[in-house]
Design a protein around this motif. Structure first.
Motif, PDB file in Angstrom:
ATOM      1  N   GLU A  72      43.926  44.303  41.698  1.00  0.00           N
ATOM      2  CA  GLU A  72      44.589  43.556  41.105  1.00  0.00           C
ATOM      3  C   GLU A  72      46.107  43.322  42.456  1.00  0.00           C
ATOM      4  O   GLU A  72      46.786  42.506  42.479  1.00  0.00           O
ATOM      5  CB  GLU A  72      45.585  43.002  39.885  1.00  0.00           C
ATOM      6  CG  GLU A  72      43.515  42.988  38.831  1.00  0.00           C
ATOM      7  CD  GLU A  72      43.805  43.478  37.652  1.00  0.00           C
ATOM      8  OE1 GLU A  72      45.311  43.396  37.057  1.00  0.00           O
ATOM      9  OE2 GLU A  72      42.656  42.794  36.901  1.00  0.00           O
ATOM     10  N   CYS A  73      46.473  44.679  42.047  1.00  0.00           N
ATOM     11  CA  CYS A  73      47.793  44.422  42.695  1.00  0.00           C
ATOM     12  C   CYS A  73      47.814  44.625  44.170  1.00  0.00           C
ATOM     13  O   CYS A  73      48.774  43.491  44.943  1.00  0.00           O
ATOM     14  CB  CYS A  73      48.571  46.455  43.211  1.00  0.00           C
ATOM     15  SG  CYS A  73      50.419  46.535  43.768  1.00  0.00           S
ATOM     16  N   ARG A  74      46.743  44.667  44.708  1.00  0.00           N
ATOM     17  CA  ARG A  74      46.411  45.000  46.155  1.00  0.00           C
ATOM     18  C   ARG A  74      46.539  43.216  46.349  1.00  0.00           C
ATOM     19  O   ARG A  74      46.813  42.754  47.814  1.00  0.00           O
ATOM     20  CB  ARG A  74      45.466  45.887  47.053  1.00  0.00           C
ATOM     21  CG  ARG A  74      45.849  47.317  47.181  1.00  0.00           C
ATOM     22  CD  ARG A  74      44.271  47.683  47.961  1.00  0.00           C
ATOM     23  NE  ARG A  74      43.410  47.465  46.682  1.00  0.00           N
ATOM     24  CZ  ARG A  74      42.869  48.857  45.801  1.00  0.00           C
ATOM     25  NH1 ARG A  74      43.993  49.467  46.181  1.00  0.00           N
ATOM     26  NH2 ARG A  74      42.139  48.807  45.663  1.00  0.00           N
ATOM     27  N   ARG A  76      47.459  40.727  44.791  1.00  0.00           N
ATOM     28  CA  ARG A  76      48.801  39.956  44.129  1.00  0.00           C
ATOM     29  C   ARG A  76      50.244  40.799  46.073  1.00  0.00           C
ATOM     30  O   ARG A  76      50.422  39.963  45.891  1.00  0.00           O
ATOM     31  CB  ARG A  76      49.684  40.706  43.318  1.00  0.00           C
ATOM     32  CG  ARG A  76      49.168  40.492  41.828  1.00  0.00           C
ATOM     33  CD  ARG A  76      49.806  40.485  40.740  1.00  0.00           C
ATOM     34  NE  ARG A  76      49.967  41.845  40.779  1.00  0.00           N
ATOM     35  CZ  ARG A  76      49.479  42.771  40.350  1.00  0.00           C
ATOM     36  NH1 ARG A  76      48.363  42.281  39.030  1.00  0.00           N
ATOM     37  NH2 ARG A  76      49.831  43.682  40.228  1.00  0.00           N
ATOM     38  N   LYS A  77      49.531  41.663  46.634  1.00  0.00           N
ATOM     39  CA  LYS A  77      51.020  41.650  47.722  1.00  0.00           C
ATOM     40  C   LYS A  77      49.800  40.942  48.692  1.00  0.00           C
ATOM     41  O   LYS A  77      50.815  40.551  49.367  1.00  0.00           O
ATOM     42  CB  LYS A  77      50.499  43.473  48.063  1.00  0.00           C
ATOM     43  CG  LYS A  77      50.674  43.584  48.941  1.00  0.00           C
ATOM     44  CD  LYS A  77      50.997  45.358  49.327  1.00  0.00           C
ATOM     45  CE  LYS A  77      51.970  45.863  50.006  1.00  0.00           C
ATOM     46  NZ  LYS A  77      51.605  46.808  50.604  1.00  0.00           N
ATOM     47  N   LYS A  78      48.563  40.663  48.694  1.00  0.00           N
ATOM     48  CA  LYS A  78      48.019  39.704  49.692  1.00  0.00           C
ATOM     49  C   LYS A  78      48.459  38.069  49.303  1.00  0.00           C
ATOM     50  O   LYS A  78      48.607  37.706  50.875  1.00  0.00           O
ATOM     51  CB  LYS A  78      46.115  39.794  49.795  1.00  0.00           C
ATOM     52  CG  LYS A  78      45.821  39.473  51.305  1.00  0.00           C
ATOM     53  CD  LYS A  78      44.280  39.304  51.200  1.00  0.00           C
ATOM     54  CE  LYS A  78      43.966  38.893  52.198  1.00  0.00           C
ATOM     55  NZ  LYS A  78      41.767  38.940  51.999  1.00  0.00           N
ATOM     56  N   ARG A  80      50.635  37.121  48.026  1.00  0.00           N
ATOM     57  CA  ARG A  80      52.540  37.247  48.973  1.00  0.00           C
ATOM     58  C   ARG A  80      52.932  36.978  49.750  1.00  0.00           C
ATOM     59  O   ARG A  80      53.986  36.317  50.632  1.00  0.00           O
ATOM     60  CB  ARG A  80      53.113  38.402  48.104  1.00  0.00           C
ATOM     61  CG  ARG A  80      54.398  38.569  47.825  1.00  0.00           C
ATOM     62  CD  ARG A  80      55.378  38.974  46.774  1.00  0.00           C
ATOM     63  NE  ARG A  80      55.046  40.220  47.566  1.00  0.00           N
ATOM     64  CZ  ARG A  80      53.947  41.910  45.916  1.00  0.00           C
ATOM     65  NH1 ARG A  80      54.053  41.384  45.283  1.00  0.00           N
ATOM     66  NH2 ARG A  80      53.644  42.716  46.471  1.00  0.00           N
ATOM     67  N   TYR A  81      52.236  38.349  50.259  1.00  0.00           N
ATOM     68  CA  TYR A  81      52.842  38.163  51.966  1.00  0.00           C
ATOM     69  C   TYR A  81      51.488  37.194  53.063  1.00  0.00           C
ATOM     70  O   TYR A  81      52.379  36.164  53.937  1.00  0.00           O
ATOM     71  CB  TYR A  81      52.183  38.776  53.331  1.00  0.00           C
ATOM     72  CG  TYR A  81      52.840  40.549  52.932  1.00  0.00           C
ATOM     73  CD1 TYR A  81      53.205  41.109  53.866  1.00  0.00           C
ATOM     74  CD2 TYR A  81      52.393  41.656  51.799  1.00  0.00           C
ATOM     75  CE1 TYR A  81      54.323  42.537  53.756  1.00  0.00           C
ATOM     76  CE2 TYR A  81      53.613  42.009  51.867  1.00  0.00           C
ATOM     77  CZ  TYR A  81      54.956  42.645  53.069  1.00  0.00           C
ATOM     78  OH  TYR A  81      54.624  44.083  52.506  1.00  0.00           O
ATOM     79  N   GLN A  82      50.603  36.079  52.285  1.00  0.00           N
ATOM     80  CA  GLN A  82      50.040  34.894  52.699  1.00  0.00           C
ATOM     81  C   GLN A  82      51.254  33.958  52.670  1.00  0.00           C
ATOM     82  O   GLN A  82      51.366  33.393  53.498  1.00  0.00           O
ATOM     83  CB  GLN A  82      48.835  34.555  52.680  1.00  0.00           C
ATOM     84  CG  GLN A  82      47.561  35.695  53.176  1.00  0.00           C
ATOM     85  CD  GLN A  82      46.594  34.952  51.962  1.00  0.00           C
ATOM     86  OE1 GLN A  82      46.685  34.613  50.810  1.00  0.00           O
ATOM     87  NE2 GLN A  82      45.075  35.370  52.499  1.00  0.00           N
TER      88      GLN A  82
END
Length: 139
Positions: A72-74, A76-78, A80-82
């Motif tokens: 889930e963290c990965r 969310r990070k993806k 956020r970067y998009q």
């Protein structure tokens, strides 16, 4: 007879040391919650082999929760970067548009300095309402 006397002396020493708090695990000046007495073993923390089966199941469940949390963290990070990449692209487009507009105004200024009327300046001034169209008024 000597042996019995020695054995009795050893027993008396042990009983005295236990009554003073200096038994196998304690000493005379120990401090603790129970007034100087210590538990058997004297070690704190988890003991190995206790609830081994439950601990293994709990550990497997904990590892699975940890893996799920990492997934889930990965994600969310993806996202956020998009989002940030889209934001940067929008800002770059607006910067390019503003530079193009600034270049146009710079060229218009050069033409005005040379005494010429630039193309599009009159139309823009009319849109803004600065210059009114002259109406043919009879004298």
């Amino acid at each position: 007879m000597n042996i019995d006397f020695e054995a009795m002396a050893v027993l008396e020493e042990e009983s005295q040391s236990e009554s003073l708090g200096g038994g196998v695990y304690g000493s005379v000046g120990t401090s603790g919650a129970e007034g100087g007495e210590r538990r058997e073993g004297g070690k704190r923390g988890r003991r190995p082999g206790r609830k081994a089966q439950l601990d293994k199941q709990d550990m497997k469940a904990k590892l699975e929760r940890s893996r799920q949390s990492a997934r889930e963290c990965r994600a969310r990070k993806k996202l956020r970067y998009q989002y940030l990449e889209e934001l940067v692209a929008d800002r770059e487009r607006s910067v390019l548009a503003l530079r193009k507009e600034l270049d146009k105004y710079y060229k218009w200024n050069q033409e005005l300095d040379q005494g010429r009327m630039p193309e599009g300046l009159e139309a823009m001034l009319q849109e803004m309402g600065i210059v009114k169209q002259e109406e043919g008024k009879p004298f």
